[in-house]
Design an enzyme around this catalytic site. Structure first.
Site, PDB file in Angstrom:
ATOM      1  N   MET A 173       0.457  11.634  -0.597  1.00 24.09           N
ATOM      2  CA  MET A 173      -0.181  12.799   0.050  1.00 24.09           C
ATOM      3  C   MET A 173       0.443  14.080  -0.489  1.00 24.09           C
ATOM      4  O   MET A 173       1.664  14.164  -0.617  1.00 24.09           O
ATOM      5  CB  MET A 173       0.050  12.749   1.559  1.00 24.09           C
ATOM      6  CG  MET A 173      -0.425  11.482   2.218  1.00 24.09           C
ATOM      7  SD  MET A 173      -0.084  11.543   3.981  1.00 24.09           S
ATOM      8  CE  MET A 173      -0.691   9.938   4.484  1.00 24.09           C
TER       9      MET A 173
ATOM     10  N   HIS B  47      -2.738   4.597  -3.157  1.00 25.43           N
ATOM     11  CA  HIS B  47      -3.815   5.379  -2.528  1.00 25.43           C
ATOM     12  C   HIS B  47      -3.496   6.866  -2.698  1.00 25.43           C
ATOM     13  O   HIS B  47      -2.611   7.390  -2.030  1.00 25.43           O
ATOM     14  CB  HIS B  47      -3.874   4.969  -1.049  1.00 25.43           C
ATOM     15  CG  HIS B  47      -4.900   5.689  -0.234  1.00 25.43           C
ATOM     16  ND1 HIS B  47      -4.929   5.619   1.144  1.00 25.43           N
ATOM     17  CD2 HIS B  47      -5.953   6.482  -0.584  1.00 25.43           C
ATOM     18  CE1 HIS B  47      -5.933   6.335   1.603  1.00 25.43           C
ATOM     19  NE2 HIS B  47      -6.567   6.875   0.585  1.00 25.43           N
TER      20      HIS B  47
ATOM     21  N   ASP C 124      -8.576   0.966   5.856  1.00 23.58           N
ATOM     22  CA  ASP C 124      -7.268   1.610   6.017  1.00 23.58           C
ATOM     23  C   ASP C 124      -7.300   2.574   7.198  1.00 23.58           C
ATOM     24  O   ASP C 124      -8.055   3.545   7.190  1.00 23.58           O
ATOM     25  CB  ASP C 124      -6.960   2.376   4.721  1.00 23.58           C
ATOM     26  CG  ASP C 124      -5.600   3.053   4.711  1.00 23.58           C
ATOM     27  OD1 ASP C 124      -4.799   2.824   5.639  1.00 23.58           O
ATOM     28  OD2 ASP C 124      -5.348   3.820   3.756  1.00 23.58           O
TER      29      ASP C 124
ATOM     30  N   ASP D  96       0.954   5.247   0.084  1.00 21.14           N
ATOM     31  CA  ASP D  96       0.169   6.419   0.469  1.00 21.14           C
ATOM     32  C   ASP D  96       0.773   7.693  -0.118  1.00 21.14           C
ATOM     33  O   ASP D  96       1.831   8.148   0.306  1.00 21.14           O
ATOM     34  CB  ASP D  96       0.123   6.534   1.992  1.00 21.14           C
ATOM     35  CG  ASP D  96      -0.855   5.555   2.605  1.00 21.14           C
ATOM     36  OD1 ASP D  96      -2.007   5.491   2.129  1.00 21.14           O
ATOM     37  OD2 ASP D  96      -0.468   4.848   3.555  1.00 21.14           O
TER      38      ASP D  96
ATOM     39  N   MET E 269     -11.951   4.464   4.699  1.00 19.59           N
ATOM     40  CA  MET E 269     -10.945   5.009   5.626  1.00 19.59           C
ATOM     41  C   MET E 269     -11.487   4.902   7.051  1.00 19.59           C
ATOM     42  O   MET E 269     -12.583   5.385   7.347  1.00 19.59           O
ATOM     43  CB  MET E 269     -10.656   6.478   5.315  1.00 19.59           C
ATOM     44  CG  MET E 269      -9.835   6.747   4.060  1.00 19.59           C
ATOM     45  SD  MET E 269      -8.216   5.996   4.035  1.00 19.59           S
ATOM     46  CE  MET E 269      -7.424   6.683   5.474  1.00 19.59           C
TER      47      MET E 269
ATOM     48  N   HIS F  24       0.855  -1.196   0.000  1.00 18.16           N
ATOM     49  CA  HIS F  24       0.000   0.000   0.000  1.00 18.16           C
ATOM     50  C   HIS F  24       0.891   1.247   0.000  1.00 18.16           C
ATOM     51  O   HIS F  24       1.717   1.443   0.888  1.00 18.16           O
ATOM     52  CB  HIS F  24      -0.885  -0.031   1.240  1.00 18.16           C
ATOM     53  CG  HIS F  24      -1.927   1.032   1.298  1.00 18.16           C
ATOM     54  ND1 HIS F  24      -3.132   0.954   0.624  1.00 18.16           N
ATOM     55  CD2 HIS F  24      -1.957   2.217   1.964  1.00 18.16           C
ATOM     56  CE1 HIS F  24      -3.851   2.037   0.877  1.00 18.16           C
ATOM     57  NE2 HIS F  24      -3.166   2.828   1.683  1.00 18.16           N
TER      58      HIS F  24
ATOM     59  N   MET G  45      -4.116  10.422  -2.021  1.00 23.86           N
ATOM     60  CA  MET G  45      -4.747  11.428  -1.153  1.00 23.86           C
ATOM     61  C   MET G  45      -4.307  12.796  -1.666  1.00 23.86           C
ATOM     62  O   MET G  45      -3.504  13.496  -1.044  1.00 23.86           O
ATOM     63  CB  MET G  45      -4.319  11.195   0.311  1.00 23.86           C
ATOM     64  CG  MET G  45      -4.982   9.968   0.918  1.00 23.86           C
ATOM     65  SD  MET G  45      -4.188   9.429   2.437  1.00 23.86           S
ATOM     66  CE  MET G  45      -2.857   8.456   1.750  1.00 23.86           C
TER      67      MET G  45
HETATM   68  C1  DX5 Z   1      -3.522   7.327   6.345  1.00 22.41           C
HETATM   69  C2  DX5 Z   1      -3.021   6.312   5.356  1.00 22.41           C
HETATM   70  C3  DX5 Z   1      -2.902   4.941   5.933  1.00 22.41           C
HETATM   71  C4  DX5 Z   1      -1.964   4.840   7.088  1.00 22.41           C
HETATM   72  C5  DX5 Z   1      -2.188   3.562   7.829  1.00 22.41           C
HETATM   73  O1  DX5 Z   1      -3.734   8.534   5.699  1.00 22.41           O
HETATM   74  O2  DX5 Z   1      -3.875   6.240   4.245  1.00 22.41           O
HETATM   75  O3  DX5 Z   1      -2.561   4.004   4.925  1.00 22.41           O
HETATM   76  O4  DX5 Z   1      -0.643   4.923   6.708  1.00 22.41           O
HETATM   77  O5  DX5 Z   1      -1.343   3.566   8.929  1.00 22.41           O
HETATM   78  P1  DX5 Z   1      -1.761   2.865  10.283  1.00 22.41           P
HETATM   79  O6  DX5 Z   1      -1.976   1.424   9.969  1.00 22.41           O
HETATM   80  O7  DX5 Z   1      -0.564   3.101  11.160  1.00 22.41           O
HETATM   81  O8  DX5 Z   1      -3.000   3.540  10.784  1.00 22.41           O
HETATM   82 ZN    ZN Z   2      -3.682   4.561   2.768  1.00 18.68          ZN
END
Ligand code: DX5
Ligand code: ZN
Length: 215
Positions: free
Chosen positions: A36, A65, A174, A34, A136, A32, A67
């Site tokens: 951002m 993912h 997630d 992330d 989420m 996965h 964001m």
């Molecule tokens: C949050 C992310 C998640 C996050 C999950 O914005 O999308 O993927 O990294 O991390 P944990 O498992 O530590 O909550």
């Molecule tokens: Zn994520």
């Protein structure tokens, strides 16, 4: 058995290939990623060049993912960098149908995500053409937050609608997932668990991956 998609947000970015190899060799189903932008969420992480480097470092399925605001501007770049699945937030600006079609036209799997304040039924019209939906279970932006139990009702609603329609869309969750709450999350109908801190902060990461896979 649920699939596991460890979030590299909690990995060591200076040793990313090493950390990804550890989780993949231990039996993780996907990785996965992330992304951002500091605008859609109040944090900045990684982008296209890291996906490109990861693609050269592993054959594992890259679950990306996004964001980010205006995701349609970046879909092609993330696809060409080697993403296997591109996941866009329902709350981001843009035509969701057009983005799903664009992702598929680029030969990738397509997913939509909802934040904690967004009801599950906004995703219902898209289920027949989606490969995955992501619920989420924390506010997006940071790893290491606590799981929001309300998200289980959304998983149940999506599970019921997917089964009613008879489509093959998978459900991913997630945020704040750990070994303690995972059984309840799976029982609600989740297919794929994302876990960042619960995997990478473990003393023995391969053993933790195996423990998730044994649930
Ligand atoms: C949050 C992310 C998640 C996050 C999950 O914005 O999308 O993927 O990294 O991390 P944990 O498992 O530590 O909550
Ligand atoms: Zn994520």
């Amino acid at each position: 058995m649920a699939k596991l998609s460890p979030s590299i947000l909690s990995a060591d970015f200076a040793n990313l290939a090493r950390d990804v190899k550890v989780i993949v060799d231990a039996g993780s189903d996907m990785v996965h990623v992330d992304v951002m932008d500091g605008h859609f969420v109040p944090n900045i992480s990684i982008g296209v060049p890291v996906v490109k480097s990861l693609r050269q470092a592993t054959d594992a399925f890259l679950d990306v993912h996004l964001m980010i605001s205006q995701p349609e501007k970046y879909i092609e770049a993330f696809a060409k960098a080697g993403s296997d699945l591109i996941n866009v937030h329902y709350e981001a600006e843009g035509d969701m149908d057009a983005m799903i079609d664009k992702i598929h036209a680029l030969g990738k799997k397509a997913a939509l995500t909802i934040k904690p304040a967004t009801p599950a039924d906004v995703l219902f019209p898209y289920l027949p053409k989606l490969d995955m939906v992501l619920v989420m279970s924390v506010e997006p932006g940071f790893g290491g937050q606590s799981f929001m139990p309300d998200s289980l009702d959304k998983v149940k609603a999506l599970r019921a609608e997917i089964d009613r329609l008879g489509v093959k869309c998978e459900i991913e969750i997630d945020g704040g997932v750990n070994l303690q709450n995972a059984p309840e999350i799976i029982a609600a109908g989740t297919d794929i668990l994302v876990a960042g801190s619960a995997v990478f902060n473990a003393e023995d990461v391969p053993a933790r991956v195996a423990a998730f896979k044994a649930l």
